[in-house]
Design an enzyme around this catalytic site. Structure first.
Site, PDB file in Angstrom:
ATOM      1  N   GLU A 142      19.172  98.210  66.729  1.00  0.00           N
ATOM      2  CA  GLU A 142      20.455  97.695  66.257  1.00  0.00           C
ATOM      3  C   GLU A 142      20.388  97.198  64.815  1.00  0.00           C
ATOM      4  OE1 GLU A 142      23.376  94.026  67.781  1.00  0.00           O
ATOM      5  OE2 GLU A 142      21.228  94.021  68.232  1.00  0.00           O
ATOM      6  N   ASP A 163      29.075  88.119  64.033  1.00  0.00           N
ATOM      7  CA  ASP A 163      28.708  87.034  64.946  1.00  0.00           C
ATOM      8  C   ASP A 163      27.186  87.042  65.149  1.00  0.00           C
ATOM      9  OD1 ASP A 163      29.389  89.542  66.074  1.00  0.00           O
ATOM     10  OD2 ASP A 163      29.589  88.690  68.071  1.00  0.00           O
TER      11      ASP A 163
END
Length: 618
Positions: free
Chosen positions: A557, A363
């Site tokens: 991340e 996503d």
């Protein structure tokens, strides 16, 4: 060597001199002198600390000494080789910083969270767990906690009714010698302060490398709890994820934890394997849901309206034409649609796909935009093939080729037939000879979706591809994904029809993610491309190490693998970059990718990695 210092005083002087942008870090963007002199209070010996990397190490070690009430720091930690330091920090500090427990001692860390939307924190307990309900009710007043028992049947309507509350879903509890505690788990980091689905598999890889077997086992046990009490492995243990699952890596987690056990716990394996088979059959193989008529699978998340976890403005482009048609502002239309005061079947259909994208873990990506629930995606079907082959091997190796679950006997032959049949269908619908790659298949249009993605290479990880297919993929397709920092989420050409004014999607070019690197490294090794795997591992580790050297140990991340930078602004920004003085946790699967990379990388390339990321004057 230990240097005796007035820690607080040195810390103030260092920050005043070197932290010129006042962000409580020392990075290459600061304009200080990049040189600081330490004087040992005991020996009066001088130590010159020069360069961003060593100065940021000094800052970190001063903070750790201050917190431990020490009056010294160790010079070898200041001058530690960069890749070695990152690996040590991950093992000794970051995993601890990411570990949580949903119990009296750990609740505070989970309840004080940006996703909590009500004054009183809410915790949801499954209908089937009276023990947990009683435990949390006893803690309610202490934590200003509202404890809610979920209904026996969890419908999309019910989940929609609690969307605005943002509560936590409980995980497993254990009772040892009369003391109740939560089964510990690792969160990704940053704003992701829950146990996430596929993140957990990759985190477990790092945990096992770093010898944290008990924690890795506990992660599996928490997934067993979720399947038993929520019916699926959740996207994450937050209330609005109740209708979504996640990419299925559960069989891999079970195998890897069991194989790491010095004393094999066969009772544990029997229990977890039974629950994994249950998940396979009830979540993935029920016709009309995530199983399609052609025998392949799809992501299919239920739900109503807009997903509540997205940031403001995320759907403006989608909502704008509908708002204009009703002569409303976008925000007004969004509010009325979210509250179900406006009906819009086109939007409802769009959000089935959007939720399914979120279930996929990717996503978001233009590969899946507006069509996800209509796709037999490559990676999902490969992961389920891996389930089938894992089940076959575990039953054969550990249960004498006879495993009973739900009054049915499973054998190796049963699962091998399942996997071989899936392989045939994968090759029929997903392999594209002209593109030299596996492609997602749209079962509604009955056409392949030609979009070169890192996920196209999952068949190498699970050993589905023939050697001939692998050779063609590595020769013709993989180079289009390789950049200075490793593997991009998709090729640049895959986005050729995307207008430059459209929002960048974080799982597309030019961004690179740990799961893709890990899967492709292993896939290449499986097919004899060890040298290429070494090259890609080195690129990834070099990018991580260089950024950490330049930015106070930052382990984020994701990265822009084209620019080799962690300065990523697509969609949700970059988690793991916001901290003061010292990162306490890095980011879960980035930590794991670094530890795996260091395990796989050859010794000579490790030497080169450390040499080339040190300050140039040394």
């Amino acid at each position: 060597m230990k240097i005796i210092l007035h820690i607080d005083e040195i810390l103030k002087l260092l920050l005043a001199q070197e932290d010129t942008d006042f962000d409580k870090k020392i990075t290459k963007d600061d304009s200080g002198s990049k040189k600081f002199i330490l004087i040992d209070e005991k020996t009066k010996q001088n130590f010159a600390i020069e360069g961003t990397y060593f100065l940021s190490n000094l800052l970190q070690e001063l903070i750790l000494a201050q917190e431990s009430n020490q009056d010294f720091i160790e010079t070898e930690k200041i001058f530690e080789l960069p890749a070695n330091r990152i690996s040590r920090m991950i093992k000794d500090y970051f995993w601890n910083g990411l570990t949580r427990t949903l119990d009296e001692s750990g609740l505070q860390k989970l309840l004080i969270d940006s996703k909590s939307k009500t004054e009183k924190s809410i915790i949801y307990v499954p209908f089937t767990d009276d023990f947990a309900l009683n435990y949390y009710q006893k803690l309610a007043s202490k934590f200003n906690l509202k404890v809610v028992q979920l209904p026996k049947e969890i419908t999309p309507q019910y989940v929609s009714s609690i969307n605005d509350e943002g509560g936590i879903l409980v995980l497993g509890l254990q009772n040892k010698d009369g003391k109740i505690s939560g089964l510990p788990f690792v969160v990704p980091g940053g704003r992701f302060n829950e146990m996430y689905g596929w993140d957990s598999y990759f985190e477990n890889i790092g945990l096992l490398i770093d010898g944290k077997l008990d924690l890795a086992k506990s992660m599996v046990d928490n997934f067993c709890y979720q399947i038993t009490h929520y019916g699926k492995i959740l996207n994450a243990n937050r209330s609005y994820y109740l209708t979504r699952t996640q990419p299925p890596f559960f069989s891999s987690m079970i195998r890897e934890v069991f194989e790491a056990m010095p004393n094999k716990d066969f009772d544990w394996l029997q229990k977890t394997l039974s629950i994994a088979i249950k998940e396979y059959e009830t979540v993935w193989m029920e016709t009309g849901k995530r199983l399609t008529e052609n025998g392949l699978n799809r992501y299919f998340a239920q739900g109503i309206g807009l997903p509540p976890e997205t940031e403001a403005g995320h759907y403006d482009d989608i909502l704008k034409p509908f708002a204009e048609a009703e002569k409303m502002s976008i925000s007004e239309y969004e509010k009325l649609y979210y509250e179900r005061k406006i009906e819009n079947l086109k939007l409802d259909n769009y959000f089935v796909h959007d939720r399914s994208v979120r279930e996929s873990g990717h996503d978001t990506s233009y590969r899946l935009e507006g069509i996800c629930a209509d796709l037999n995606v490559v990676e999902l079907n490969v992961m389920l093939y891996k389930y089938e082959t894992d089940f076959a091997e575990m039953i054969s190796n550990y249960f004498d080729d006879s495993f009973e679950y739900n009054s049915k006997i499973y054998t190796q032959k049963y699962w091998i037939e399942k996997s071989e049949n899936r392989k045939i269908i994968i090759n029929k619908f997903l392999w594209n000879e002209e593109e030299s790659c596996f492609c997602d298949y749209n079962f509604k249009t009955q056409k392949q979706n030609i979009f070169l993605s890192a996920t196209s290479f999952f068949p190498l990880w699970a050993k589905i591809a023939t050697q001939e297919q692998a050779d063609k993929m590595v020769t013709n397709s993989l180079p289009k994904l390789i950049f200075s920092g490793g593997i991009a989420g998709c090729s640049k050409k895959a986005l050729k029809n995307i207008d430059s004014s459209q929002m960048q999607r974080q799982w597309d070019y030019p961004f690179g993610w740990p799961p893709h690197q890990i899967i492709i490294w292993q896939g290449l090794i499986n097919y004899g491309y060890d040298n290429l795997a070494q090259e890609l591992i080195y690129k990834w580790l070099f990018m991580i190490t260089k950024n950490a050297c330049d930015y106070n140990g930052t382990i984020p991340e994701k990265y822009d693998v084209v620019a080799c930078s962690h300065n990523v602004f697509a969609e949700y920004g970059n988690q793991g970059t916001h901290f003061e003085y010292i990162t306490r946790e890095g980011f879960g699967w980035m930590n794991a990718s670094f530890q795996l990379g260091m395990r796989l990388l050859s010794d000579d390339l490790k030497v080169e990695l450390n040499r080339l990321t040190l300050p140039s004057h040394l």
